[in-house]
Write a protein that holds these residues in place. Sequence first.
Motif, PDB file in Angstrom:
ATOM      1  N   VAL A 130       0.309  -1.261   0.511  1.00  0.00           N
ATOM      2  CA  VAL A 130      -0.009  -0.065  -0.129  1.00  0.00           C
ATOM      3  C   VAL A 130       0.969   1.272   0.301  1.00  0.00           C
ATOM      4  O   VAL A 130      -0.058   2.304  -0.727  1.00  0.00           O
ATOM      5  CB  VAL A 130      -0.591   0.006   1.230  1.00  0.00           C
ATOM      6  N   HIS A 154      -6.279 -10.320   1.519  1.00  0.00           N
ATOM      7  CA  HIS A 154      -7.044  -9.391   1.917  1.00  0.00           C
ATOM      8  C   HIS A 154      -8.246  -8.849   0.825  1.00  0.00           C
ATOM      9  O   HIS A 154      -9.219  -8.151   0.863  1.00  0.00           O
ATOM     10  CB  HIS A 154      -6.384  -8.409   2.165  1.00  0.00           C
ATOM     11  N   GLU A 203     -17.811  -2.447  -1.315  1.00  0.00           N
ATOM     12  CA  GLU A 203     -16.767  -3.809  -1.291  1.00  0.00           C
ATOM     13  C   GLU A 203     -14.093  -4.196  -1.794  1.00  0.00           C
ATOM     14  O   GLU A 203     -14.097  -4.056  -0.553  1.00  0.00           O
ATOM     15  CB  GLU A 203     -16.835  -4.756  -0.494  1.00  0.00           C
ATOM     16  N   ARG A 204     -14.925  -3.525  -2.778  1.00  0.00           N
ATOM     17  CA  ARG A 204     -14.138  -3.715  -3.515  1.00  0.00           C
ATOM     18  C   ARG A 204     -12.915  -2.447  -4.689  1.00  0.00           C
ATOM     19  O   ARG A 204     -12.012  -2.798  -4.801  1.00  0.00           O
ATOM     20  CB  ARG A 204     -14.426  -4.645  -4.815  1.00  0.00           C
ATOM     21  N   VAL A 205     -13.422  -1.648  -3.929  1.00  0.00           N
ATOM     22  CA  VAL A 205     -13.618  -0.579  -4.626  1.00  0.00           C
ATOM     23  C   VAL A 205     -11.480   0.507  -4.461  1.00  0.00           C
ATOM     24  O   VAL A 205     -10.475   0.130  -5.272  1.00  0.00           O
ATOM     25  CB  VAL A 205     -14.117   1.121  -5.238  1.00  0.00           C
ATOM     26  N   ARG A 206     -11.376   0.331  -2.925  1.00  0.00           N
ATOM     27  CA  ARG A 206     -10.168   0.353  -2.879  1.00  0.00           C
ATOM     28  C   ARG A 206      -8.775  -0.948  -3.179  1.00  0.00           C
ATOM     29  O   ARG A 206      -8.117   0.051  -3.450  1.00  0.00           O
ATOM     30  CB  ARG A 206     -10.023   0.539  -0.559  1.00  0.00           C
ATOM     31  N   MET A 207      -9.418  -2.218  -3.369  1.00  0.00           N
ATOM     32  CA  MET A 207      -8.538  -3.102  -3.751  1.00  0.00           C
ATOM     33  C   MET A 207      -7.942  -2.880  -5.449  1.00  0.00           C
ATOM     34  O   MET A 207      -7.224  -2.960  -5.694  1.00  0.00           O
ATOM     35  CB  MET A 207      -9.261  -4.369  -3.812  1.00  0.00           C
ATOM     36  N   ILE A 223      -8.588  -0.322  -7.087  1.00  0.00           N
ATOM     37  CA  ILE A 223      -7.358   1.048  -7.627  1.00  0.00           C
ATOM     38  C   ILE A 223      -6.459   0.550  -6.608  1.00  0.00           C
ATOM     39  O   ILE A 223      -5.334   0.574  -7.615  1.00  0.00           O
ATOM     40  CB  ILE A 223      -8.140   1.478  -6.932  1.00  0.00           C
ATOM     41  N   LEU A 224      -5.931   0.144  -5.383  1.00  0.00           N
ATOM     42  CA  LEU A 224      -4.443  -0.412  -5.868  1.00  0.00           C
ATOM     43  C   LEU A 224      -4.373  -0.825  -6.380  1.00  0.00           C
ATOM     44  O   LEU A 224      -2.449  -0.870  -6.840  1.00  0.00           O
ATOM     45  CB  LEU A 224      -4.922  -1.224  -4.058  1.00  0.00           C
ATOM     46  N   GLN A 239      -1.107   0.475  -7.657  1.00  0.00           N
ATOM     47  CA  GLN A 239       0.097  -0.315  -7.050  1.00  0.00           C
ATOM     48  C   GLN A 239       0.820  -1.353  -7.368  1.00  0.00           C
ATOM     49  O   GLN A 239       2.266  -1.334  -7.822  1.00  0.00           O
ATOM     50  CB  GLN A 239       0.390   0.066  -5.476  1.00  0.00           C
ATOM     51  N   GLY A 247     -12.440   5.921  -8.278  1.00  0.00           N
ATOM     52  CA  GLY A 247     -13.465   5.840  -7.344  1.00  0.00           C
ATOM     53  C   GLY A 247     -14.541   4.962  -7.218  1.00  0.00           C
ATOM     54  O   GLY A 247     -14.487   4.401  -7.657  1.00  0.00           O
TER      55      GLY A 247
END
Length: 206
Positions: A31, A72, A98-102, A104-105, A109, A176
């Motif tokens: 992260v 995760h 539930e999955r937006v952060r994953m 995008i990461l 990343q 987002g």
Amino acid sequence: MCERRAEGTPIRRRGAALERAITDAAWEILVEQGYSGFTFEAVAARAGTSKPVLYRRWPRREDLLVATLARHWRPLEIPDTGSLRQDALTLLRTVNAERVRMVILMRVQLADYFRETGTDFTDLRSRLLPADQTPPFERLVSRAVERGELTDVPRPARMVNLPFDLVRHDMLMAMGAVPDEAIVEIVDAVWLPLLGLSPHGTQSAD
């Protein structure tokens, strides 16, 4: 399990406790620094262990990456509302929440990982799913066929999985969550007509 005293200071842990500590540390590194900083040295130092400990469990950096992401990657609950439209909307709203952060990461990343391995998001996602698990939208379509909502004809995987691909695209473009009206439009104006259904769940006329 002992607490980590200082970064780089080995701590005695074994089995599942040790693997949790390592994958937690690996997640933090990923992260913060992306795949370029995701090294055995950095993860071992953060976890308070040694590189040989990591190599015994994950011989390649890619193996450690997949183990970290799998830890995760929360399994999605597959809805069964009795309607393909409502199933699709419910599933996409869950993905959006539930999955937006994953997502995008993984896009931002892991850009170096995808370039280095010549793979893409879909390839990596397939490695995170259990070997015997059918992709969610394929399960929704199969269930709709079983209850007579859809005709039993071959459908390309690209067509079946299109809603997730479009939502993922919108997530990455906006960096987002996707507005709910866009999710409804994807299902009602794009996907259901491709499958030969109207938004009301009735078979479209040829």
